[in-house]
Design an enzyme around this catalytic site. Structure first.
Site, PDB file in Angstrom:
ATOM      1  N   ASP A 230       4.709  52.024 -68.353  1.00  0.00           N
ATOM      2  CA  ASP A 230       5.840  51.240 -67.900  1.00  0.00           C
ATOM      3  C   ASP A 230       6.940  51.443 -68.943  1.00  0.00           C
ATOM      4  OD1 ASP A 230       7.599  49.591 -66.647  1.00  0.00           O
ATOM      5  OD2 ASP A 230       6.237  47.896 -66.440  1.00  0.00           O
TER       6      ASP A 230
HETATM    7  C1  BGC Z   1       9.343  47.571 -64.714  1.00  0.00           C
HETATM    8  C2  BGC Z   1       8.834  48.652 -63.777  1.00  0.00           C
HETATM    9  C3  BGC Z   1       9.950  49.599 -63.451  1.00  0.00           C
HETATM   10  C4  BGC Z   1      10.512  50.164 -64.730  1.00  0.00           C
HETATM   11  C5  BGC Z   1      11.679  51.132 -64.523  1.00  0.00           C
HETATM   12  C6  BGC Z   1      10.052  48.129 -65.909  1.00  0.00           C
HETATM   13  O1  BGC Z   1      10.673  47.135 -66.634  1.00  0.00           O
HETATM   14  O2  BGC Z   1       8.269  46.762 -65.118  1.00  0.00           O
HETATM   15  O3  BGC Z   1       8.308  48.086 -62.623  1.00  0.00           O
HETATM   16  O4  BGC Z   1       9.508  50.612 -62.604  1.00  0.00           O
HETATM   17  O5  BGC Z   1      11.001  49.103 -65.538  1.00  0.00           O
HETATM   18  O6  BGC Z   1      12.796  50.464 -64.105  1.00  0.00           O
END
Ligand code: BGC
Length: 759
Positions: A230
């Site tokens: 993530d």
């Molecule tokens: C989120 C993800 C997301 C990623 C990219 C993160 O903060 O938890 O779900 O895909 O950011 O935006």
């Protein structure tokens, strides 16, 4: 692409470059060896492609014009695999059209508490639903040669301290509840990538968790794609690579590249582990770049699909004949959401929606007798006496009052959790005032997760629209006016109050730890087992027609003696069928649910668990036979002793119904062909276990008869109470109470071990 050749030609520096993102959304191109860069974009319910702000993490709402489909809390309520597949296909086409290799979703963390700020993006409190629907979505997207990123793996069920908190979860609970949906999606749909969550699990960050990423995900489930972090979920990059975490996103601007290079050079990281990550990433890039398709992103066509999708998702929670509305009735719409619907949540899934339709903007299509008063704003909790009075005055003139209520954006979002389950005070006050008029009040809700409804007894109808995507206004009006018959059902329980929720005492964190103390008793597994009153049960949803269930038939699969149809061989499974009839006067869709209740008593289990669902459309008077297939897993729980799924021989009840609390038909069946869980033979083994286990029973009785003389000369003559006390006595205690010395105990244990080893 000749992947092996490319890897052999790459320098260590190039490898380190490839395993971390180039910027927020792309991988690095390495032209020298012919590796192109690919782009990924947030979803899951539409594209958030940031073209101009690739390095600006805070420009969350600046992305291309795109179509916002209903969010996962809504689509979950469709219980419709076909719909999820089709939505995936449409999103896959959009991705091809705008050169997005991978859509960052679906997000399938379990809804442990109604307070999780991201529940609107998640599917269900039930892993069976979450697994089935997300597998369908993934298969749809990937059928267009575009990847998905199944997220957030795993136990990211709250936002508070999400980047640091440690989820403390026992293995059975992990397997049955928090990993199970991921397992289904991985096995049924092979997502191209999976996203390791921010948090830790039992002490280890997901992005460095070898048990999670290698032992379970790859070795047990057969995952062969890319694990990416993530965004910013990396703590120790070197450890992560060794644990199977291939791609760091969005990258570390070179900081971790250097660590990787140093670690390989000084032997802390093996070349093989790094090459494995490189290989996985190259396979992913290859799949996308070598299978490009010409597609057009037709926003108007996809907008229509978003409206149709939401129509399948809306849940009619309560209806005392106030709905559907007729065009002859004088209707007043009240509430800021009628004018500005809330249709998506905040954070990384935020889409720059193409065409948001509000109920108010299209009211003429339904009737010329619709008026509107705001009453309360859509974006804050503000009680304005003047606005209340105006709304009540307009409502006095109406036959029926429709209140568009819900949660303002700031109430629920990624990155933080809710602190309560209430609607804004202003909305509750106005609903109460409107009820005083004595006219039918219909409440339409725009929210990402359950809310308390203090006015529930007084209102005539409640329509749960969830966060229904950009077409929500039209879909809601079609349901209100009966142009579409509602068919959604809740994929989560609505408790009466927050304190009823099983995670209440342990949510969200305590000293950086999230204690999943309620174990497998999540959602209806808890409420139903405790027989607690709830506001609306799991699986609940009404229609403008009625359905009747009959003719439940359970048959073992081929190869099992059909005359013995009520004995299901554990290794063969069974087919369950039921007839469902539309006994009303409108075409409608019913979501038929199958639950299994374990009566063997071998371990503590929820009173029942969902193991099948099907959505069927029926014309008035029509009957269809709905079929479910059950296998060993349908009956099984996860035994930590065996490190495997286990279902004991014995009785189970197959239940078929309209919701978890509205079981229409059920039948007890018996399972055979399994094995008994063996006792662990050591000096702590209890007499009861030895007597219960078939292999050790005879010897135990015999030994017992010899050694228990102080209780009675013969086991058969023991009174009930003594028998019950003996049941839980470990063998070693006979040193104190019986005639056992250490030598004798060792002899007995040796004999038990011999017996256990016999075939
Ligand atoms: C989120 C993800 C997301 C990623 C990219 C993160 O903060 O938890 O779900 O895909 O950011 O935006």
């Amino acid at each position: 692409m000749d992947i092996q050749k490319i890897i052999s030609e790459m320098t260590l520096e190039e490898k380190a470059l490839l395993v971390s993102g180039h910027d927020m959304w792309t991988t690095d191109a390495i032209d020298r060896v012919g590796i192109p860069s690919i782009f990924m974009s947030d979803g899951p319910h539409g594209l958030r492609k940031q073209e101009n702000n690739q390095n600006n993490e805070t420009a969350i709402n600046d992305s291309i014009d795109a179509v916002c489909f209903p969010t996962a809390c809504a689509t979950a309520a469709s219980f419709d695999r076909e719909l999820m597949y089709q939505m995936g296909v449409d999103l896959g086409k959009e991705c091809q059209a705008v050169d997005v290799s991978t859509i960052l979703g679906p997000a399938i963390n379990i809804k442990r508490s109604p307070l999780c700020g991201r529940n609107f993006e998640y599917v269900s409190e039930d892993p069976f639903v979450a697994g089935e629907l997300s597998a369908a979505y993934i298969n749809g997207v990937q059928s267009k040669n575009v990847g998905t990123s199944l997220k957030h793996f795993a136990t990211n069920s709250q936002e508070t301290e999400r980047m640091y908190a440690d989820s403390i979860v026992d293995e059975r609970t992990l397997r049955e509840i928090y990993l199970s949906a991921f397992e289904t999606a991985v096995k049924k749909a092979k997502p191209w990538t999976i996203m390791a969550s921010y948090n830790r699990i039992n002490g280890e960050y997901s992005s460095e968790n070898k048990w999670l990423l290698k032992d379970v995900l790859r070795d047990e489930w057969g995952f062969d794609g890319v694990v990416m972090s993530d965004w910013g979920a990396v703590s120790n990059r070197v450890k992560g690579i060794a644990a199977g975490m291939d791609l760091e996103m969005p990258g570390s601007r070179g900081v971790n590249d250097k660590q990787i290079i140093d670690a390989v050079n000084n032997g802390d990281l093996s070349q093989e582990d790094l090459d494995e990550a490189v290989k996985n990433i190259l396979k992913w890039i290859e799949k996308f770049v070598e299978n490009r398709q010409e597609e057009v992103f037709d926003r108007d066509i996809d907008h229509e699909k978003a409206v149709r999708a939401e129509e399948e998702c809306i849940v009619l929670l309560k209806n005392e004949k106030a709905l559907p509305l007729s065009s002859d009735e004088k209707i007043v719409l009240i509430g800021g959401f009628a004018e500005t619907p809330r249709f998506q949540g905040g954070g990384s899934s935020h889409i720059n929606a193409h065409n948001v339709v509000s109920a108010l903007s299209i009211k003429e299509k339904y009737s010329d007798k619709i008026t509107y008063a705001m009453g309360f704003p859509y974006d804050k909790d503000e009680s304005d006496e003047k606005a209340f009075a105006e709304a009540v005055a307009v409502a006095k003139d109406a036959d029926k009052i429709v209140v568009f209520a819900g949660l303002p954006d700031v109430f629920e979002s990624e990155a933080y959790d809710r602190t309560h389950m209430r609607l804004p005070k202003s909305q509750n006050i106005l609903i109460d005032r409107l009820l005083e008029l004595g006219k039918p009040v219909i409440v339409v809700l725009h929210n990402g997760s359950p809310v308390e409804m203090p006015w529930i007894e007084g209102v005539s109808s409640v329509v749960e629209a969830y966060l229904g995507g950009e077409g929500v206004g039209e879909a809601v009006m079609n349901i209100l006016y009966g142009k579409v018959n509602p068919s959604g059902k809740l994929a989560e329980t609505f408790p009466i109050k927050l304190e009823d929720n099983p995670s209440y005492l342990n949510f969200p964190v305590a000293r950086h730890k999230v204690n999943y103390a309620e174990g497998v008793f999540v959602g209806y597994r808890y409420y139903d087992t405790k027989k607690m009153d709830v506001l609306f049960p799991f699986g609940h949803g009404l229609s403008y027609t009625e359905f009747e269930y009959s003719n439940l038939v359970i048959k073992p699969y081929e190869g099992v003696d059909a005359s013995d149809w009520d004995i299901i061989g554990i290794n063969s499974g069974a087919t369950v069928s039921v007839d469902v009839k539309n006994v009303g006067d409108r075409t409608g869709k019913e979501i038929v649910q199958l639950y299994i209740s374990d009566k063997t008593g071998v371990t503590n289990r929820p009173i029942h668990e969902l193991k099948g669902f099907e959505k069927v459309e029926l014309a008035p008077g029509e009957t269809k036979t709905v079929t479910f297939e059950l296998d060993k897993r349908s009956f099984a729980w996860y035994s930590v002793e065996l490190s495997d799924w286990y279902a004991a021989d014995g009785k189970y009840v197959v239940e078929v119904g309209k919701s978890s609390r509205d079981i229409q038909l059920s039948e007890e069946i018996e399972i055979s062909g399994s094995f008994q869980l063996p006792p662990i033979i050591d000096e702590d083994v209890q007499l009861g276990e030895l007597l219960a286990y078939k292999k050790t029973r005879a010897f135990t009785k015999e030994m017992f008869a010899r050694s228990a003389t102080q209780f009675s000369s013969k086991e058969d003559e023991l009174d009930e109470m003594t028998k019950a006390m003996l049941e839980y006595m470990p063998l070693r205690t006979f040193r104190s109470f019986g005639e056992l010395d250490n030598d004798k105990l060792a002899e007995i244990l040796a004999e038990y071990r011999r017996i256990m080893d016999e075939d």
